[in-house]
Design a protein around this motif. Structure first.
Motif, PDB file in Angstrom:
ATOM      1  N   THR A  98     -73.134 109.880  -7.734  1.00 23.11           N
ATOM      2  CA  THR A  98     -74.182 110.628  -7.041  1.00 23.11           C
ATOM      3  C   THR A  98     -74.111 110.534  -5.525  1.00 23.11           C
ATOM      4  O   THR A  98     -74.818 111.259  -4.839  1.00 23.11           O
ATOM      5  N   GLU A  99     -73.285 109.647  -5.010  1.00 23.79           N
ATOM      6  CA  GLU A  99     -73.287 109.431  -3.566  1.00 23.79           C
ATOM      7  C   GLU A  99     -71.914 109.016  -3.064  1.00 23.79           C
ATOM      8  O   GLU A  99     -71.187 108.287  -3.733  1.00 23.79           O
ATOM      9  N   ILE A 100     -71.579 109.489  -1.869  1.00 25.16           N
ATOM     10  CA  ILE A 100     -70.391 109.036  -1.152  1.00 25.16           C
ATOM     11  C   ILE A 100     -70.911 108.189   0.000  1.00 25.16           C
ATOM     12  O   ILE A 100     -71.663 108.671   0.837  1.00 25.16           O
ATOM     13  N   ALA A 101     -70.523 106.941   0.028  1.00 29.38           N
ATOM     14  CA  ALA A 101     -71.087 105.979   0.976  1.00 29.38           C
ATOM     15  C   ALA A 101     -70.655 106.248   2.416  1.00 29.38           C
ATOM     16  O   ALA A 101     -69.664 106.945   2.679  1.00 29.38           O
ATOM     17  N   THR A 102     -71.386 105.658   3.335  1.00 30.36           N
ATOM     18  CA  THR A 102     -71.069 105.717   4.757  1.00 30.36           C
ATOM     19  C   THR A 102     -69.628 105.268   4.988  1.00 30.36           C
ATOM     20  O   THR A 102     -69.223 104.216   4.512  1.00 30.36           O
ATOM     21  N   GLY A 103     -68.860 106.105   5.676  1.00 35.79           N
ATOM     22  CA  GLY A 103     -67.492 105.762   6.061  1.00 35.79           C
ATOM     23  C   GLY A 103     -66.489 105.666   4.921  1.00 35.79           C
ATOM     24  O   GLY A 103     -65.382 105.164   5.119  1.00 35.79           O
ATOM     25  N   ALA A 104     -66.817 106.164   3.734  1.00 30.27           N
ATOM     26  CA  ALA A 104     -65.954 106.007   2.564  1.00 30.27           C
ATOM     27  C   ALA A 104     -64.512 106.481   2.792  1.00 30.27           C
ATOM     28  O   ALA A 104     -63.571 105.846   2.343  1.00 30.27           O
ATOM     29  N   PHE A 105     -64.322 107.583   3.489  1.00 28.53           N
ATOM     30  CA  PHE A 105     -62.981 108.122   3.739  1.00 28.53           C
ATOM     31  C   PHE A 105     -62.702 108.251   5.232  1.00 28.53           C
ATOM     32  O   PHE A 105     -61.812 108.992   5.645  1.00 28.53           O
ATOM     33  N   ALA A 106     -63.444 107.549   6.058  1.00 25.85           N
ATOM     34  CA  ALA A 106     -63.305 107.655   7.517  1.00 25.85           C
ATOM     35  C   ALA A 106     -61.904 107.268   7.968  1.00 25.85           C
ATOM     36  O   ALA A 106     -61.309 106.325   7.449  1.00 25.85           O
ATOM     37  N   GLU A 107     -61.384 108.057   8.896  1.00 29.56           N
ATOM     38  CA  GLU A 107     -60.089 107.821   9.533  1.00 29.56           C
ATOM     39  C   GLU A 107     -58.930 107.747   8.543  1.00 29.56           C
ATOM     40  O   GLU A 107     -57.939 107.072   8.781  1.00 29.56           O
ATOM     41  N   ASN A 108     -59.046 108.495   7.452  1.00 32.53           N
ATOM     42  CA  ASN A 108     -57.959 108.566   6.477  1.00 32.53           C
ATOM     43  C   ASN A 108     -56.856 109.446   7.054  1.00 32.53           C
ATOM     44  O   ASN A 108     -57.092 110.602   7.377  1.00 32.53           O
ATOM     45  N   LYS A 109     -55.679 108.909   7.191  1.00 35.94           N
ATOM     46  CA  LYS A 109     -54.580 109.616   7.852  1.00 35.94           C
ATOM     47  C   LYS A 109     -53.772 110.523   6.925  1.00 35.94           C
ATOM     48  O   LYS A 109     -52.946 111.293   7.390  1.00 35.94           O
ATOM     49  N   LYS A 110     -54.007 110.451   5.609  1.00 28.13           N
ATOM     50  CA  LYS A 110     -53.217 111.241   4.665  1.00 28.13           C
ATOM     51  C   LYS A 110     -54.007 112.341   3.961  1.00 28.13           C
ATOM     52  O   LYS A 110     -53.434 113.305   3.481  1.00 28.13           O
TER      53      LYS A 110
END
Length: 160
Positions: free
Chosen positions: A72-84
Motif C-alpha cells: 500500500t505504500e512506497i516509503a520515503t527515499g525507497a528508490f532515491a538516487e537509483n542509477k539504473k
C-alpha cells in the motif's frame, strides 16, 4: 495486512540472476516479458535496456509467512538516487508514495501507476527523474493525479 515498500534492496528489486523456480520469480519474469517482449540485450529491440536491473515492478500483493498482504505504500527515499532504474510499475493497491521515493533517479523515463487509490505523494517524490519522463495513470485518475504530482516533479515530465 498491509506492507510498506521500505528500500530498493528488498526482494522487490529486479534480480540479475533468477535461478530458483517459484511463483514470485515466474510472475516477475512474466512482467518483464510483457514489458520488453523478451528484448533484454536484444539488438533487434533498440529501446530495451541492456540488463534486467533497469525495470522494477512493485507488486499488488506479497506473501509473508503464509499471509497475503497488499502493498500500500512506497516509503520515503525507497528508490532515491537509483542509477539504473529506467521504468517502474506501481501496483494497484498503493495509496501513498513517500517523500523523495524516486528522487534523483535520473534515468527513470517511464512510471506506470496502476492504482486508482493514490491519496498522497510526498514532496520531491519524482524530482530529478529524466526530464522528458512520462508518468502513466489510470484514465479516470489523470486529473486528480496531476494535482497530486504538482511541484513533486520537473515541469517537463508528462502525466498521461
Amino acid at each position: 495486512m498491509e506492507v510498506v515498500l521500505e528500500k530498493e534492496n528488498s526482494w522487490f528489486m529486479p534480480m540479475k540472476l533468477i535461478t530458483e523456480p517459484g511463483e514470485r520469480n515466474d510472475k516477475y519474469l512474466d512482467f518483464i516479458s510483457e514489458q520488453l517482449g523478451n528484448g533484454i540485450g536484444d539488438k533487434n529491440a533498440p529501446n530495451a535496456p541492456k540488463n534486467i536491473e533497469a525495470y522494477t515492478y512493485i507488486p499488488d500483493t506479497v506473501v509473508i509467512k503464509g499471509v497475503k498482504c497488499k502493498v500500500t505504500e512506497i516509503a520515503t527515499g525507497a528508490f532515491a538516487e537509483n542509477k539504473k532504474l529506467t521504468n517502474v510499475t506501481i501496483g494497484k493497491y498503493v495509496t501513498k508514495i513517500g517523500k523523495q521515493a524516486f528522487y534523483k533517479s535520473a534515468k527513470l523515463k517511464k512510471v506506470t501507476i496502476k492504482s486508482t487509490g493514490v491519496k498522497s505523494i510526498g514532496s520531491k517524490a519524482f524530482q530529478g527523474i529524466y526530464k522528458k519522463a512520462v508518468i502513466k495513470t489510470p484514465k479516470s485518475k489523470k486529473s486528480a493525479y496531476k494535482k497530486l504530482l504538482k511541484n513533486k516533479m520537473a515541469k517537463s515530465v508528462k502525466v498521461k
